[in-house]
Design a protein around this motif. Sequence first.
Motif, PDB file in Angstrom:
ATOM      1  N   THR A  26      -0.539  10.827  -5.717  1.00 41.47           N
ATOM      2  CA  THR A  26      -0.032  10.104  -4.555  1.00 41.47           C
ATOM      3  C   THR A  26       0.423  11.054  -3.469  1.00 41.47           C
ATOM      4  O   THR A  26       0.379  10.718  -2.303  1.00 41.47           O
ATOM      5  CB  THR A  26       1.140   9.184  -4.961  1.00 41.47           C
ATOM      6  N   GLU A  27       0.875  12.209  -3.866  1.00 43.80           N
ATOM      7  CA  GLU A  27       1.314  13.148  -2.840  1.00 43.80           C
ATOM      8  C   GLU A  27       0.121  13.699  -2.061  1.00 43.80           C
ATOM      9  O   GLU A  27       0.204  13.926  -0.875  1.00 43.80           O
ATOM     10  CB  GLU A  27       2.079  14.309  -3.482  1.00 43.80           C
ATOM     11  N   GLU A  28      -0.980  13.839  -2.748  1.00 47.64           N
ATOM     12  CA  GLU A  28      -2.144  14.408  -2.076  1.00 47.64           C
ATOM     13  C   GLU A  28      -2.849  13.383  -1.206  1.00 47.64           C
ATOM     14  O   GLU A  28      -3.391  13.723  -0.181  1.00 47.64           O
ATOM     15  CB  GLU A  28      -3.120  14.961  -3.110  1.00 47.64           C
ATOM     16  N   GLU A  29      -2.838  12.088  -1.654  1.00 50.40           N
ATOM     17  CA  GLU A  29      -3.528  11.077  -0.881  1.00 50.40           C
ATOM     18  C   GLU A  29      -2.614  10.568   0.230  1.00 50.40           C
ATOM     19  O   GLU A  29      -1.451  10.300  -0.004  1.00 50.40           O
ATOM     20  CB  GLU A  29      -3.926   9.903  -1.778  1.00 50.40           C
ATOM     21  N   PRO A  30      -3.127  10.354   1.362  1.00 51.14           N
ATOM     22  CA  PRO A  30      -2.294   9.808   2.443  1.00 51.14           C
ATOM     23  C   PRO A  30      -2.116   8.296   2.239  1.00 51.14           C
ATOM     24  O   PRO A  30      -2.929   7.632   1.593  1.00 51.14           O
ATOM     25  CB  PRO A  30      -3.102  10.110   3.700  1.00 51.14           C
ATOM     26  N   PHE A  31      -1.027   7.762   2.724  1.00 50.40           N
ATOM     27  CA  PHE A  31      -0.721   6.345   2.582  1.00 50.40           C
ATOM     28  C   PHE A  31      -1.668   5.546   3.458  1.00 50.40           C
ATOM     29  O   PHE A  31      -1.781   5.792   4.653  1.00 50.40           O
ATOM     30  CB  PHE A  31       0.736   6.096   2.993  1.00 50.40           C
ATOM     31  N   ASP A  32      -2.312   4.561   2.826  1.00 51.75           N
ATOM     32  CA  ASP A  32      -3.221   3.687   3.548  1.00 51.75           C
ATOM     33  C   ASP A  32      -2.620   2.298   3.539  1.00 51.75           C
ATOM     34  O   ASP A  32      -2.543   1.642   2.497  1.00 51.75           O
ATOM     35  CB  ASP A  32      -4.596   3.720   2.884  1.00 51.75           C
ATOM     36  N   ARG A  33      -2.210   1.835   4.685  1.00 45.99           N
ATOM     37  CA  ARG A  33      -1.527   0.559   4.795  1.00 45.99           C
ATOM     38  C   ARG A  33      -2.442  -0.594   4.413  1.00 45.99           C
ATOM     39  O   ARG A  33      -2.039  -1.519   3.720  1.00 45.99           O
ATOM     40  CB  ARG A  33      -0.990   0.392   6.210  1.00 45.99           C
ATOM     41  N   LYS A  34      -3.649  -0.615   4.836  1.00 47.70           N
ATOM     42  CA  LYS A  34      -4.569  -1.711   4.547  1.00 47.70           C
ATOM     43  C   LYS A  34      -4.845  -1.802   3.052  1.00 47.70           C
ATOM     44  O   LYS A  34      -4.895  -2.889   2.485  1.00 47.70           O
ATOM     45  CB  LYS A  34      -5.878  -1.519   5.320  1.00 47.70           C
ATOM     46  N   ALA A  36      -2.865  -0.813   0.668  1.00 47.63           N
ATOM     47  CA  ALA A  36      -1.627  -1.258   0.026  1.00 47.63           C
ATOM     48  C   ALA A  36      -1.442  -2.755   0.220  1.00 47.63           C
ATOM     49  O   ALA A  36      -1.050  -3.476  -0.706  1.00 47.63           O
ATOM     50  CB  ALA A  36      -0.435  -0.503   0.590  1.00 47.63           C
ATOM     51  N   GLU A  37      -1.724  -3.281   1.418  1.00 40.37           N
ATOM     52  CA  GLU A  37      -1.613  -4.719   1.666  1.00 40.37           C
ATOM     53  C   GLU A  37      -2.624  -5.492   0.834  1.00 40.37           C
ATOM     54  O   GLU A  37      -2.331  -6.567   0.307  1.00 40.37           O
ATOM     55  CB  GLU A  37      -1.798  -5.013   3.157  1.00 40.37           C
ATOM     56  N   ALA A  38      -3.824  -4.978   0.681  1.00 44.15           N
ATOM     57  CA  ALA A  38      -4.845  -5.647  -0.128  1.00 44.15           C
ATOM     58  C   ALA A  38      -4.418  -5.675  -1.602  1.00 44.15           C
ATOM     59  O   ALA A  38      -4.579  -6.697  -2.295  1.00 44.15           O
ATOM     60  CB  ALA A  38      -6.187  -4.942   0.032  1.00 44.15           C
ATOM     61  N   ALA A  39      -3.877  -4.563  -2.088  1.00 43.48           N
ATOM     62  CA  ALA A  39      -3.408  -4.518  -3.481  1.00 43.48           C
ATOM     63  C   ALA A  39      -2.241  -5.496  -3.665  1.00 43.48           C
ATOM     64  O   ALA A  39      -2.151  -6.197  -4.689  1.00 43.48           O
ATOM     65  CB  ALA A  39      -2.992  -3.103  -3.852  1.00 43.48           C
ATOM     66  N   LEU A  40      -1.358  -5.579  -2.696  1.00 44.27           N
ATOM     67  CA  LEU A  40      -0.226  -6.499  -2.762  1.00 44.27           C
ATOM     68  C   LEU A  40      -0.698  -7.939  -2.741  1.00 44.27           C
ATOM     69  O   LEU A  40      -0.206  -8.774  -3.515  1.00 44.27           O
ATOM     70  CB  LEU A  40       0.731  -6.225  -1.591  1.00 44.27           C
ATOM     71  N   LYS A  41      -1.679  -8.265  -1.878  1.00 41.27           N
ATOM     72  CA  LYS A  41      -2.232  -9.625  -1.840  1.00 41.27           C
ATOM     73  C   LYS A  41      -2.867  -9.984  -3.178  1.00 41.27           C
ATOM     74  O   LYS A  41      -2.734 -11.089  -3.670  1.00 41.27           O
ATOM     75  CB  LYS A  41      -3.286  -9.730  -0.733  1.00 41.27           C
ATOM     76  N   LYS A  42      -3.593  -9.044  -3.744  1.00 38.98           N
ATOM     77  CA  LYS A  42      -4.247  -9.285  -5.025  1.00 38.98           C
ATOM     78  C   LYS A  42      -3.209  -9.582  -6.106  1.00 38.98           C
ATOM     79  O   LYS A  42      -3.359 -10.528  -6.884  1.00 38.98           O
ATOM     80  CB  LYS A  42      -5.104  -8.076  -5.400  1.00 38.98           C
ATOM     81  N   LYS A  43      -2.168  -8.785  -6.168  1.00 40.30           N
ATOM     82  CA  LYS A  43      -1.118  -9.001  -7.176  1.00 40.30           C
ATOM     83  C   LYS A  43      -0.396 -10.320  -6.951  1.00 40.30           C
ATOM     84  O   LYS A  43      -0.077 -11.036  -7.904  1.00 40.30           O
ATOM     85  CB  LYS A  43      -0.092  -7.848  -7.156  1.00 40.30           C
ATOM     86  N   ASN A  44      -0.137 -10.679  -5.703  1.00 41.93           N
ATOM     87  CA  ASN A  44       0.521 -11.953  -5.403  1.00 41.93           C
ATOM     88  C   ASN A  44      -0.343 -13.141  -5.807  1.00 41.93           C
ATOM     89  O   ASN A  44       0.146 -14.135  -6.335  1.00 41.93           O
ATOM     90  CB  ASN A  44       0.875 -12.046  -3.913  1.00 41.93           C
TER      91      ASN A  44
END
Length: 194
Positions: A26-34, A36-44
Amino acid sequence: MPENETEQVEPEPQEETATAPEAEVTEEEPFDRKRAEAALKKKNSEAENLRRRLKELEPLAKKAKELEDAQKSESERLTEQLTAQQEKAAKAIRTAVASKVEALAAQEFADPEDAAGALELAGYVDDDGVIDTDAIKRDLADLLKRKPHWARADNGPRSPRPDRTQGSSGNGNRTPAKPEDVFAGFMDKALRGR
């Protein structure tokens, strides 16, 4: 301290200098907002589907629990009835054996109930409920040897013995039934000087 005893030293925990592999990724990969939102939608949506299925299955689970409880209480009720019937049958068998012992003891014992109380009645019945009369006879004979005072007297049947002091005598002198007659008889004897 003696020299041959060794001290046991617990090793000190070492601090972890290396981080977990996930942390490195996670430190090496940059944060991707889209992403993260897709993963959150999937979990919801997965959570919502699970909640919906849970609501559908809760009434079925409740009915299954009620049926299980009903069957359990029915089996408990049947178990109680079976136990009560077994106790009733055992009591009837004990009564039958006691009656048989008393009937066999009536010929030789003064009080047959003593014999029934002194013997272990449960040992005279087999698994099929058949009463072993030979064993009862043997044990009654043994009981009479141990307790000869329980034996019936050989005087024959008891009959009442007459008591001449009771009732009227055979000579016709009856006691008057009225007190006046008794007093009159007393006065008559006193006046005549008898």
